[in-house]
Design an enzyme around this catalytic site. Structure first.
Site, PDB file in Angstrom:
ATOM      1  N   GLU A   1     -23.559  17.611   8.888  1.00  0.00           N
ATOM      2  CA  GLU A   1     -22.776  18.833   8.731  1.00  0.00           C
ATOM      3  C   GLU A   1     -21.526  18.603   7.888  1.00  0.00           C
ATOM      4  O   GLU A   1     -21.145  19.456   7.080  1.00  0.00           O
ATOM      5  CB  GLU A   1     -22.349  19.386  10.095  1.00  0.00           C
ATOM      6  CG  GLU A   1     -23.498  19.803  11.007  1.00  0.00           C
ATOM      7  CD  GLU A   1     -24.112  18.642  11.776  1.00  0.00           C
ATOM      8  OE1 GLU A   1     -23.589  17.504  11.692  1.00  0.00           O
ATOM      9  OE2 GLU A   1     -25.119  18.865  12.465  1.00  0.00           O
TER      10      GLU A   1
ATOM     11  N   HIS B   1     -22.784  23.120  23.282  1.00  0.00           N
ATOM     12  CA  HIS B   1     -23.182  23.943  22.140  1.00  0.00           C
ATOM     13  C   HIS B   1     -22.529  25.323  22.147  1.00  0.00           C
ATOM     14  O   HIS B   1     -22.828  26.141  21.293  1.00  0.00           O
ATOM     15  CB  HIS B   1     -24.712  24.115  22.131  1.00  0.00           C
ATOM     16  CG  HIS B   1     -25.456  22.886  21.672  1.00  0.00           C
ATOM     17  ND1 HIS B   1     -25.258  21.644  22.222  1.00  0.00           N
ATOM     18  CD2 HIS B   1     -26.396  22.715  20.695  1.00  0.00           C
ATOM     19  CE1 HIS B   1     -26.049  20.762  21.622  1.00  0.00           C
ATOM     20  NE2 HIS B   1     -26.746  21.381  20.690  1.00  0.00           N
TER      21      HIS B   1
ATOM     22  N   HIS C   1       0.812  -1.222   0.000  1.00  0.00           N
ATOM     23  CA  HIS C   1       0.000   0.000   0.000  1.00  0.00           C
ATOM     24  C   HIS C   1       0.843   1.268   0.000  1.00  0.00           C
ATOM     25  O   HIS C   1       0.682   2.118  -0.867  1.00  0.00           O
ATOM     26  CB  HIS C   1      -0.921  -0.002   1.229  1.00  0.00           C
ATOM     27  CG  HIS C   1      -1.548   1.312   1.537  1.00  0.00           C
ATOM     28  ND1 HIS C   1      -2.681   1.765   0.906  1.00  0.00           N
ATOM     29  CD2 HIS C   1      -1.189   2.292   2.412  1.00  0.00           C
ATOM     30  CE1 HIS C   1      -2.984   2.969   1.384  1.00  0.00           C
ATOM     31  NE2 HIS C   1      -2.098   3.301   2.293  1.00  0.00           N
TER      32      HIS C   1
END
Lengths: 736, 736
Positions: free
Chosen positions: B469, B533, B311
């Site tokens: 979001e 918040h 990889h």
């Protein structure tokens, strides 16, 4: 606006999906699950009218609570009444009067805005701290309210702070992992000292948010049959009906993710059906986590039932009165809880104490049968590390240039191997982060042997989180919250990808959870991976985040200091930020004890003209630059190692002055290939990044951005001259 | 380590899932999809041995490229050879010599670490910038390399910068939305002026990362049948086989998310089968996005085929030699591309020019038939806004206290309604962000009429992103990258939840994409929602992020200034940070033009003792405090409004001095309920948050944290005294 037909379904209409895709309907399929002996009390023993009274009482209590100050989220909590009763009265094993009982079932309200649901249930089931007066303080002016706008971990009966959507379900996965791991480690036949269940309620958001998707996928992979998710499927979000934004087949998706799915058609009134579904969750014969799709109605019973408007604002005085009228209640009475309802909840505390006693008795027998194991278990429960952990950190390190990500392993490899408290995880960067130890076991289902890699075991302490940075950090929060320091979770990924994990890292910091994040490939030294992988601005976030200690140790010695501090730190998470590339060691200069003070003098000099500040992968830069300044420019530079802003900020001003000496008029220049924001507090100028990085192999990138000894020395000499000449005004940070 | 059996499958074994769950196998089902007339050239017209030569040549080119400097990601790119040929040679409509052709198919490499796959294909298909010399510069010391460690938008043929996993797939959804929207807006029967397809390759990471999960779920919901995802299913991640961390049923999950799924069993060699699957993607009769599950083998043909080690590191000299030997190639030759292979790709540029010409001709006819529409279309393609957009912003605003989130609508409501360039979205906060306009249409499938809300239309310019979001911001990047300023995407959510979106906001900033983010509920004014918040530390991140302009306008007048700046700003995204609660208006003091300079003097005073700095929701605080200081403490305070750090940082030192006057010895004190980090550059002291917020209604929370006029005035008076007395050293920021 749509209204769903309320309260019309019969009470036992439960629909079950089994894993091969076929479906069974109805009561018969469910009743087989009702195990009378294991349940506190079967709901069928309660008069159905009484149950209705309890539900009505609960809904009106929520409505009144939101009405009193004209604020709050009533709709969700009202819609969830029935599974609240099912959980607190009939299913969960917990002890309101011994709220921290170790083996209690954990409940997580991942749809945290419906916090009133939890507060009211805590009150009704008899938690001592949640007095009636406290319950009424929801959205009041009281700073000591136990009923903040979202549930907070500080308060009795709350396992973790929730609110940011998708976090709670991820924390719940962490709690379930903790149980699995402790059970696999400490249980013995006949002695299930750890066997609690984790219950998590979610709304639509947790199914949409990325971190929620990561959590659900990973929990299915891990076959966490001790986790039950209750999906409050009210089909409403802030913007309207869910189908505005999401039309996926939720049950099919959950099955594809390895969950068992049960539908509850009438989530509004069918307490009995919900209890049946929940009991299925606890059935140890199941091999998957359980997803209960509960069809509910937001704001049920009110005129705005089924509408988005009932989500985030009180229902309105008239609506509440109408609800009361429809229930046959006195429309004038507020905050009324009928005696019958009080009585309904009365037995819960005593029942809880019985659980605790049974478990304590079990622990006594366990201690007799397995004294050594019990001693270890008790140490773990008490959050004790082996007393000699610090001595496992080497006292010195090889002097060759070493990538600090490799120093990590030298520092904590032995601790990880020998202290079972640590559960070490990575978001698919095992080869990069160097955090394994000999014969480490992988936390994976015991029946899983991947194509590559070792057979799984729930005893395993190494967690492959997959390429899921965000849920890694959120699960770590759950692991840490299971019980203080019983498990200390370590996460790891590239520093840049801690931006993916940032909301969960923040939640850990907010809750002061003890998690240690290992961030490799910091600074522009990440090299050819380019600007997408070079975290030039991310340190500003973590340096600003309260409670988190973001540390950039400058060599193996400082890595030792960083780990010692991180393991000792009790008030939040730490982030140890290390380099991809080999960095010079500074034996005799660096001091591990200096890390815990945030910054310290690396090289002092008489009559200094300037202080050079650096950290992490670039700590050797100022040492070379100081030499160059002395030799070529006759500028005397002292050097400060500055691994952690927060720790230095917390030092007394006297120490800060001793280290920086800016009050003596000596200007400070910071050398760090991040943007300067945050350093202006400690320095007058900086050799910092002015924008994003560039894809160039490590040996070329520093040069590309001007981080050469000669170049920096020249720039700093010029600045020192201008500073002395007064060309730089007070507090004017100069970008060199 | 596991090895998957390489190159053994037959070439046409394609397995198809259709949507009702049944499955069709084999060649017959596929061949019906091969529409000779629509394809550049059917692979069956190419000799299969020649195709094998092309594949071998591609793989060896990748292997040699990683070998030259001993760095790079070879495995994935080698495994993807066949679908590279299928895409660039047989399927995609693009024009290497007109790389920016408006209606080109877009290709996004969401597994960006396999960038060599794209670079080699760009070279082979004849992109002019990608010279042979450039191709060889991969991981070299050249700062001007077009082959950085991840694809970068600046370079010809690259649509968007990728690398951080999950971003590319999300961008691809944005590109597909852009096409759908422009097609619905501008196409007319017989005149498909916009009909390009978006192709996106992903690895396992994009299926695990939360943002990828959000993208896939939302694309399914939107029924984006112009999007095809090619899953490079090599079953390997850095840590080993995928089943170590993910055992979900991917196809079933994709179907549950509304995708059509096709399996390609032999992704290593079956170019024909892959082409058939890809052509299905372009079939306009389909109603869903297409997910092609291509079973491939990482590092195929080498000794480390199927292994994680292939990889992220070169295969090794001996391995590469063995590969060449096995193919019957000269083991000594490096970077050899046989003439036959060169010839194979030769026709692509001319074919591309033919597409461009046909489209140009179509545009001529379209212009004749629909002159007005064509004029608008050309303006949009040129990124022109209506010339009168600025005049749509009101010249004054009501003087009553106004939440600045409501000011937003007053400022841009008319612009959004009348300028179709703007596509306005929200992550489920329509009622909170106030960003709709009369008769707005919703971007949703035309056959979707949600239970609540309006019927969908691809013409719609209002996007309900759901509670997602992160992908909202990432999709916005795709919308912005479709063509410069053809679409200007607006996103919106609570400021706190831009932390969820931060990795995508950053990618937009890194790429200088024109996206405007509207962040409401900033500061602690978010109130009772509590500390989860209240974004006390988040501004530090966005103030540190290069190219992004984070603005906190202080009243409606400044909101007007912020929007004017954001709409004009050409070098990156903007974020307009507004208040939940009503804030006082300061007519006569605030000046919209001041916003574009970052900070300006709000109130000047003779012989000032101190400068007070504030922004956003708290801009009125220093005005009151200055009055109090004058009245009660005889301290003369001037006031500076400081909406944007970046803009002020970019001002000349003379302007900065004029505004702050610190060089005159006047100390500056900032008042902002965020942590101070970042303000230390501009102020000597601050009334800032020292930790997280608290759940209290807005009117109480400011008081709780000491933001009262009296309290602040007292603290500032004390500071000014100490400052004058020299008790505060140079550069010592004082937390008041």
């Amino acid at each position: 606006m749509p209204k769903r037909k309320a309260e019309s379904n019969t009470m036992t209409d439960v629909q079950m999906h089994n894993t091969n895709g076929s479906t069974a309907y109805g009561k018969a399929a469910v009743n087989g699950l009702l195990k009378e002996e294991s349940k506190p009390a079967a709901p069928k023993q309660t008069n159905r009218d009484d149950l209705q009274l309890v539900l009505q009482s609960f809904r009106l209590l929520i409505a009144d609570l939101c009405q009193q100050f004209g604020m709050g989220h009533p709709g969700g909590a009202i819609g969830m009444a029935a599974f609240g009763v099912a959980l607190w009265k009939y299913t969960m094993r917990y002890a309101p009067h011994s709220a921290d009982w170790f083996n209690r079932d954990r409940f997580i309200l991942s749809n945290g805005h419906t916090c009133l649901f939890q507060y009211a249930n805590l009150y009704l089931s008899g938690y001592k701290a949640m007095t009636w007066e406290q319950l009424l303080s929801y959205h009041s002016e009281r700073p000591d309210s136990l009923c903040p706008g979202h549930p907070e971990i500080e308060h009795e009966g709350i396992e973790l702070t929730t609110g940011p959507l998708g976090q709670g379900i991820s924390n719940a996965v962490g709690l379930a992992i903790a149980t699995k791991h402790l059970a696999a480690t400490f249980n013995r036949p006949g002695f299930e000292v750890v066997n609690n269940h984790t219950w998590c309620s979610i709304g639509d958001a947790c199914l949409q948010e990325g971190v929620g998707c990561e959590a659900l996928s990973y929990a299915g992979h891990l076959k966490l049959n001790n986790l039950t998710v209750i999906y409050d499927n009210n089909q409403i979000t802030c913007d309207g009906s869910v189908d505005l934004t999401n039309t996926e087949d939720v049950n099919k998706k959950m099955e594809a993710c390895g969950w068992e799915v049960v539908d509850v058609v009438d989530g509004v009134n069918d307490v009995e059906g919900i209890v049946a579904a929940l009991e299925k969750g606890r059935d140890p014969k199941r091999t998957k986590p359980l997803f209960i799709n509960v069809r509910s109605i937001i704001g049920v019973g009110s005129a705005v039932a089924g509408q988005a408007v009932s989500h985030g604002a009180p229902l309105g005085k008239d609506n509440v009165a109408a609800m009361k009228k429809a229930y046959g209640w006195d429309t004038e009475k507020v905050f009324h809880i009928p005696d019958k309802v009080k009585k309904f909840y009365e037995d819960i505390p005593a029942r809880g104490e019985k659980y605790v006693k049974e478990w304590n008795d079990l622990l006594v027998r366990y201690t007799k049968e397995y004294p050594d194991l019990a001693a270890t278990f008790k140490d773990r429960m008490a959050g004790k590390l082996p007393s000699n952990w610090a001595s496992m950190i080497p006292s010195s390190f090889p002097a060759d240039p070493t990538p600090s990500r490799k120093s990590n392993n030298m520092v904590v490899g032995k601790i990880f191997a020998e202290c079972p408290t640590f559960m070490v995880g990575t978001a698919d960067l095992t080869p990069s982060v160097n955090m394994t130890w000999p014969n480490y076991e992988i936390f994976n289902p015991p029946d899983l042997t991947p194509i590559s890699g070792k057979k799984g075991s729930y005893k395993g302490r190494y967690i492959h989180y997959g390429i899921r940075e965000h849920v890694m950090a959120a699960i770590a929060n759950g692991l840490a919250a299971y019980a203080p320091r019983t498990i200390i979770p370590i996460t790891s990924t590239f520093f840049m990808f801690y931006l993916y994990a940032a909301p969960a890292v923040r939640m850990g910091a907010l809750q002061k959870l003890k998690v240690i994040h290992v961030a490799t490939h910091d600074s522009i030294g990440a090299g050819e991976d380019g600007p997408t992988h070079q975290p030039v601005e991310l340190a500003a976030l973590y340096r600003a985040m309260p409670h988190l200690e973001y540390m950039r140790p400058g060599d193996s010695e400082e890595v030792a200091g960083a780990w010692a501090r991180a393991i000792e730190y009790a008030d939040g998470p730490s982030m140890i930020s290390v380099s991809r590339h080999a960095i010079p060691q500074l034996p005799g200069l660096t001091r591990r004890a200096g890390v815990a003070r945030g910054a310290y003098v690396l090289q002092e000099v008489e009559d200094a003209d300037v202080t050079l500040i650096a950290a992490g992968a670039e700590l050797s830069f100022p040492v070379s630059v100081a030499r160059q300044l002395a030799e070529t420019h006759r500028v005397k530079a002292r050097v400060v190692s500055f691994p952690c802003h927060k720790l230095f900020r917390e030092q007394p001003v006297a120490y800060q002055r001793e280290v920086l000496r800016r009050h003596e008029g000596i200007p400070a220049v910071v050398i760090e290939p991040y943007v300067s924001l945050g350093w202006e507090r400690w320095a007058d100028a900086g050799v910092n990044m002015k924008g994003y990085g560039h894809s160039l192999p490590g040996k070329y990138i520093y040069e590309h951005f001007g981080y050469t000894t000669e170049g920096m020395a020249e720039g700093i000499e010029g600045f020192v001259r201008e500073f002395k000449e007064g060309k730089v005004g007070r507090g004017e940070f100069v970008e060199l």
